[in-house]
Design a protein around this motif. Structure first.
Motif, PDB file in Angstrom:
ATOM      1  N   ASP A 128       0.863  -1.186   0.000  1.00 55.33           N
ATOM      2  CA  ASP A 128       0.000   0.000   0.000  1.00 55.33           C
ATOM      3  C   ASP A 128       0.897   1.232   0.000  1.00 55.33           C
ATOM      4  OD1 ASP A 128      -1.895   1.940   0.308  1.00 55.33           O
ATOM      5  OD2 ASP A 128      -2.552   1.330   2.306  1.00 55.33           O
ATOM      6  N   THR A 129       0.785   2.043  -1.056  1.00 53.92           N
ATOM      7  CA  THR A 129       1.614   3.237  -1.191  1.00 53.92           C
ATOM      8  C   THR A 129       0.796   4.516  -1.043  1.00 53.92           C
ATOM      9  OG1 THR A 129       1.321   3.246  -3.589  1.00 53.92           O
ATOM     10  CG2 THR A 129       3.234   2.059  -2.720  1.00 53.92           C
ATOM     11  N   SER A 130      -0.364   4.435  -0.387  1.00 55.32           N
ATOM     12  CA  SER A 130      -1.264   5.585  -0.315  1.00 55.32           C
ATOM     13  C   SER A 130      -0.787   6.663   0.655  1.00 55.32           C
ATOM     14  CB  SER A 130      -2.667   5.136   0.072  1.00 55.32           C
ATOM     15  OG  SER A 130      -2.660   4.517   1.341  1.00 55.32           O
ATOM     16  N   CYS A 131       0.092   6.334   1.567  1.00 54.14           N
ATOM     17  CA  CYS A 131       0.581   7.352   2.505  1.00 54.14           C
ATOM     18  C   CYS A 131       2.105   7.307   2.550  1.00 54.14           C
ATOM     19  CB  CYS A 131      -0.033   7.160   3.892  1.00 54.14           C
ATOM     20  SG  CYS A 131       0.199   5.532   4.593  1.00 54.14           S
ATOM     21  N   ARG A 132       2.670   8.191   3.301  1.00 52.60           N
ATOM     22  CA  ARG A 132       4.133   8.317   3.362  1.00 52.60           C
ATOM     23  C   ARG A 132       4.789   7.016   3.826  1.00 52.60           C
ATOM     24  NH1 ARG A 132       8.820   9.713   2.475  1.00 52.60           N
ATOM     25  NH2 ARG A 132      10.248  10.610   3.962  1.00 52.60           N
ATOM     26  N   GLU A 133       4.229   6.393   4.823  1.00 57.78           N
ATOM     27  CA  GLU A 133       4.753   5.123   5.329  1.00 57.78           C
ATOM     28  C   GLU A 133       4.118   3.977   4.545  1.00 57.78           C
ATOM     29  OE1 GLU A 133       7.027   4.648   7.957  1.00 57.78           O
ATOM     30  OE2 GLU A 133       7.312   6.820   7.791  1.00 57.78           O
ATOM     31  N   TYR A 134       4.920   3.253   3.805  1.00 61.11           N
ATOM     32  CA  TYR A 134       4.412   2.106   3.062  1.00 61.11           C
ATOM     33  C   TYR A 134       3.972   1.012   4.031  1.00 61.11           C
ATOM     34  CZ  TYR A 134       6.597   4.112  -1.113  1.00 61.11           C
ATOM     35  OH  TYR A 134       6.946   4.917  -2.150  1.00 61.11           O
ATOM     36  N   LYS A 135       2.989   0.217   3.596  1.00 60.23           N
ATOM     37  CA  LYS A 135       2.513  -0.901   4.416  1.00 60.23           C
ATOM     38  C   LYS A 135       2.350  -2.126   3.530  1.00 60.23           C
ATOM     39  CE  LYS A 135      -0.651   2.159   6.151  1.00 60.23           C
ATOM     40  NZ  LYS A 135      -1.978   2.543   6.384  1.00 60.23           N
ATOM     41  N   VAL A 136       2.679  -3.281   4.068  1.00 55.08           N
ATOM     42  CA  VAL A 136       2.408  -4.545   3.390  1.00 55.08           C
ATOM     43  C   VAL A 136       1.092  -5.050   3.965  1.00 55.08           C
ATOM     44  CG1 VAL A 136       3.140  -6.920   3.035  1.00 55.08           C
ATOM     45  CG2 VAL A 136       4.823  -5.068   2.937  1.00 55.08           C
ATOM     46  N   LEU A 137       0.094  -5.192   3.093  1.00 53.52           N
ATOM     47  CA  LEU A 137      -1.238  -5.561   3.565  1.00 53.52           C
ATOM     48  C   LEU A 137      -1.423  -7.074   3.689  1.00 53.52           C
ATOM     49  CD1 LEU A 137      -3.245  -2.996   1.434  1.00 53.52           C
ATOM     50  CD2 LEU A 137      -2.554  -2.792   3.812  1.00 53.52           C
ATOM     51  N   ARG A 138      -0.947  -7.804   2.685  1.00 54.37           N
ATOM     52  CA  ARG A 138      -1.102  -9.270   2.709  1.00 54.37           C
ATOM     53  C   ARG A 138       0.129  -9.898   2.092  1.00 54.37           C
ATOM     54  NH1 ARG A 138      -6.505 -10.884  -0.215  1.00 54.37           N
ATOM     55  NH2 ARG A 138      -5.564  -9.627  -1.831  1.00 54.37           N
ATOM     56  N   THR A 139       0.412 -11.104   2.540  1.00 59.91           N
ATOM     57  CA  THR A 139       1.503 -11.879   1.938  1.00 59.91           C
ATOM     58  C   THR A 139       1.026 -13.312   1.749  1.00 59.91           C
ATOM     59  OG1 THR A 139       2.459 -12.569   4.046  1.00 59.91           O
ATOM     60  CG2 THR A 139       3.275 -10.510   3.114  1.00 59.91           C
ATOM     61  N   ASN A 140       1.612 -13.968   0.804  1.00 59.00           N
ATOM     62  CA  ASN A 140       1.342 -15.391   0.596  1.00 59.00           C
ATOM     63  C   ASN A 140       2.650 -16.029   0.161  1.00 59.00           C
ATOM     64  OD1 ASN A 140       0.156 -17.883   0.239  1.00 59.00           O
ATOM     65  ND2 ASN A 140      -0.566 -17.407  -1.807  1.00 59.00           N
ATOM     66  N   PRO A 141       3.269 -16.871   0.895  1.00 54.96           N
ATOM     67  CA  PRO A 141       2.902 -17.416   2.197  1.00 54.96           C
ATOM     68  C   PRO A 141       3.117 -16.363   3.284  1.00 54.96           C
ATOM     69  CG  PRO A 141       5.055 -18.215   1.578  1.00 54.96           C
ATOM     70  CD  PRO A 141       4.530 -17.426   0.408  1.00 54.96           C
ATOM     71  N   LYS A 142       2.533 -16.610   4.426  1.00 57.06           N
ATOM     72  CA  LYS A 142       2.613 -15.686   5.559  1.00 57.06           C
ATOM     73  C   LYS A 142       4.058 -15.596   6.033  1.00 57.06           C
ATOM     74  CE  LYS A 142       0.224 -13.901   9.324  1.00 57.06           C
ATOM     75  NZ  LYS A 142       0.456 -12.515   9.178  1.00 57.06           N
ATOM     76  N   LEU A 143       4.532 -14.369   6.215  1.00 61.13           N
ATOM     77  CA  LEU A 143       5.901 -14.137   6.677  1.00 61.13           C
ATOM     78  C   LEU A 143       5.907 -13.837   8.171  1.00 61.13           C
ATOM     79  CD1 LEU A 143       7.341 -11.840   3.862  1.00 61.13           C
ATOM     80  CD2 LEU A 143       7.713 -14.274   4.169  1.00 61.13           C
ATOM     81  N   ASP A 144       7.070 -14.039   8.778  1.00 62.87           N
ATOM     82  CA  ASP A 144       7.277 -13.695  10.177  1.00 62.87           C
ATOM     83  C   ASP A 144       7.102 -12.181  10.329  1.00 62.87           C
ATOM     84  OD1 ASP A 144       8.209 -14.055  12.912  1.00 62.87           O
ATOM     85  OD2 ASP A 144      10.058 -13.078  12.200  1.00 62.87           O
ATOM     86  N   ASP A 145       6.340 -11.769  11.345  1.00 62.10           N
ATOM     87  CA  ASP A 145       6.047 -10.341  11.535  1.00 62.10           C
ATOM     88  C   ASP A 145       7.309  -9.519  11.759  1.00 62.10           C
ATOM     89  OD1 ASP A 145       3.340 -10.683  11.189  1.00 62.10           O
ATOM     90  OD2 ASP A 145       2.921 -10.931  13.337  1.00 62.10           O
ATOM     91  N   GLY A 146       8.255 -10.049  12.485  1.00 54.45           N
ATOM     92  CA  GLY A 146       9.502  -9.329  12.738  1.00 54.45           C
ATOM     93  C   GLY A 146      10.300  -9.107  11.466  1.00 54.45           C
TER      94      GLY A 146
END
Length: 177
Positions: A128-146
């Motif tokens: 998600d590039t809608s704001c200054r801080e990018y965010k990863v919304l979903r991943t496949n396969p699920k990655l470790d949060d850290g």
């Protein structure tokens, strides 16, 4: 007969006086109408002049915006010749494919060749590039949060996508081992 002539003359004088009074009233009415129309004309002329100045101001703004838009279009055209080779590089170097998600400011990045057991297996994430801080919304396969937070932190600090893609690819490869 003289009395009659005097009466006729008096009636004519009265009729003439009435006609003069009527003409004087009509003249005053005409002067009033002329004054009113002159004032209305002056008001309309003033309004027209203000509209003309507003129009010229708007035209100048429009010309400036068109100039800015033309320069931006020229920049985009000059930049577009670099986009193809750069995209080809990322697709070849990282086995990366970029897709639209169907929503503005969101991109899906799909990696292939991340699993040694199955080269065709895909791993992807939505950015998600809608704001200054990018965010990863979903991943496949699920990655470790850290691990994901670490990659995102580096991206948001440097704003450099290359190391971010490399880090995400490595994270997917570790997850799929």
């Amino acid at each position: 007969m003289r009395k009659r002539d005097i009466e006729i003359t008096t009636l004519k004088a009265q009729s003439h006086a009435q006609s003069l009074a009527k003409e004087t009233a009509e003249t005053a009415e005409m002067h009033s109408a002329i004054t009113s129309l002159t004032e209305h004309r002056t008001h309309l002329t003033t309004h027209r002049d203000s509209l003309k100045s507003e129009l010229s101001s708007l035209q100048a703004t429009l010309i400036a915006r068109r100039d800015v838009q033309a320069r931006h279009a020229k920049y985009l055209t000059s930049q577009s010749r670099f986009n193809g080779p750069e995209l080809h590089f990322w697709e070849d170097y990282l086995c990366l494919r970029i897709e639209g998600v169907g929503r503005e400011d969101r991109l899906k990045f799909v990696f292939t060749h991340v699993s040694e057991a199955d080269w065709e297996r895909e791993a992807w994430f939505e950015l998600d590039t809608s704001c200054r801080e990018y965010k990863v919304l979903r991943t496949n396969p699920k990655l470790d949060d850290g691990e994901l937070a670490s990659c995102l932190e580096r991206l948001n600090e440097s704003r450099d996508l290359g190391p971010f893609f490399k880090g995400m690819r490595e994270a997917f490869m570790r997850t799929l081992k």
